[in-house]
Design an enzyme around this catalytic site. Structure first.
Site, mmCIF file in Angstrom:
data_model
loop_
_atom_site.group_PDB
_atom_site.id
_atom_site.type_symbol
_atom_site.label_atom_id
_atom_site.label_comp_id
_atom_site.label_asym_id
_atom_site.label_seq_id
_atom_site.Cartn_x
_atom_site.Cartn_y
_atom_site.Cartn_z
ATOM 1 N N HIS A 1 -5.916 2.168 -3.861
ATOM 2 C CA HIS A 1 -4.833 1.600 -2.908
ATOM 3 C C HIS A 1 -4.523 0.345 -3.587
ATOM 4 O O HIS A 1 -4.749 -0.348 -4.537
ATOM 5 C CB HIS A 1 -5.391 1.533 -1.603
ATOM 6 C CG HIS A 1 -6.714 0.709 -1.610
ATOM 7 N ND1 HIS A 1 -6.695 -0.623 -0.931
ATOM 8 C CD2 HIS A 1 -8.010 0.669 -2.499
ATOM 9 C CE1 HIS A 1 -7.734 -0.964 -1.085
ATOM 10 N NE2 HIS A 1 -8.768 -0.568 -1.930
ATOM 11 N N CYS B 1 0.756 -1.240 -0.199
ATOM 12 C CA CYS B 1 0.029 0.008 0.038
ATOM 13 C C CYS B 1 0.943 1.287 -0.049
ATOM 14 O O CYS B 1 0.521 2.284 -0.725
ATOM 15 C CB CYS B 1 -0.963 0.078 1.240
ATOM 16 S SG CYS B 1 -0.368 -0.052 2.692
ATOM 17 N N HIS C 1 -2.666 0.790 6.726
ATOM 18 C CA HIS C 1 -3.143 0.728 5.404
ATOM 19 C C HIS C 1 -3.240 2.212 4.944
ATOM 20 O O HIS C 1 -3.804 3.114 5.580
ATOM 21 C CB HIS C 1 -4.254 0.039 5.047
ATOM 22 C CG HIS C 1 -4.578 -0.137 3.333
ATOM 23 N ND1 HIS C 1 -3.572 -1.076 2.686
ATOM 24 C CD2 HIS C 1 -5.719 -0.107 2.702
ATOM 25 C CE1 HIS C 1 -4.264 -1.038 1.574
ATOM 26 N NE2 HIS C 1 -5.362 -0.359 1.482
#
Length: 157
Positions: free
Chosen positions: A118, A52, A106
Site C-alpha cells: 500500500h 493509496c 485506506h
C-alpha cells in the site's frame, strides 16, 4: 484404468492452475516491486507519488484492469471476500480515520503470506502485515476485482 486416467487428469489440472497462479502472482509482484519506495503524494497516481487508491489503480491498470479512483469506490468493486479467503491481488480496506471499522479510508493489495502492499501517508509504497496491531484493528473488508477470466488472461499471457 478409468480411475487412474481421471486421477492423472485431475493432477494435471491442479498443477496447471498452480502454475498459472504463480505466474499471475509473479506478474502482480513485479508491478508492485517496481514502485516499492515511491513516495506518498495526496492525489498521486504515478510512481512519482501515490496516494493509496492511486497506487492500487496504477497496479491494476498495468494488469489491464480498471478500478474506480477512490478507496471508498474501490470497496464497492468486484466481489466481497472473507479475510480467511484472501489470495494475492485482492484489495484490502481499512478505516484509518474513524476507527469504528465502518468507513473505508485506506486500501492496499494483498500479496500473500498475510502481507499487503500500500501507499502509506508516512512511508510511501511499502508492505505491511495484515495482523499488525495497527492494521488488524482497522480492517474493514476485502474485494476481489480480478475475475477468473482476468486471472487466466494474466496466467496465460
Amino acid at each position: 484404468m478409468k480411475k487412474v486416467t481421471a486421477l492423472l487428469l485431475g493432477l494435471v489440472l491442479v498443477l496447471a492452475f498452480q502454475a498459472g497462479s504463480a505466474f499471475a502472482d509473479s506478474k502482480l509482484n513485479g508491478v508492485i516491486n517496481d514502485v516499492i519506495g515511491s513516495p506518498y503524494k495526496s492525489g498521486g497516481t504515478t510512481a512519482k507519488g501515490f496516494d493509496c487508491s492511486g497506487f492500487t489503480g496504477f497496479v491494476f491498470e498495468k494488469l489491464g484492469i480498471e478500478l474506480p479512483r477512490t478507496s471508498s469506490s474501490q470497496a464497492k468493486a468486484g466481489t466481497k471476500v472473507a479475510k480467511a479467503d484472501l489470495i494475492p491481488g485482492d484489495l484490502v480496506f481499512f478505516d484509518t480515520v474513524g476507527g469504528n471499522n465502518s468507513t473505508v479510508s485506506h486500501v492496499g493489495i494483498y500479496i500473500g503470506d498475510g502481507k499487503f502492499a500500500h501507499s502509506s501517508s508516512s512511508r510511501g509504497v511499502v508492505t505491511d502485515k495484515l495482523n499488525s496491531s495497527y492494521y488488524e484493528d482497522r480492517y474493514v473488508t476485502a474485494r476481489r476485482v480480478m475475475d477468473d477470466e482476468s486471472f487466466q488472461a494474466l496466467a496465460n499471457g
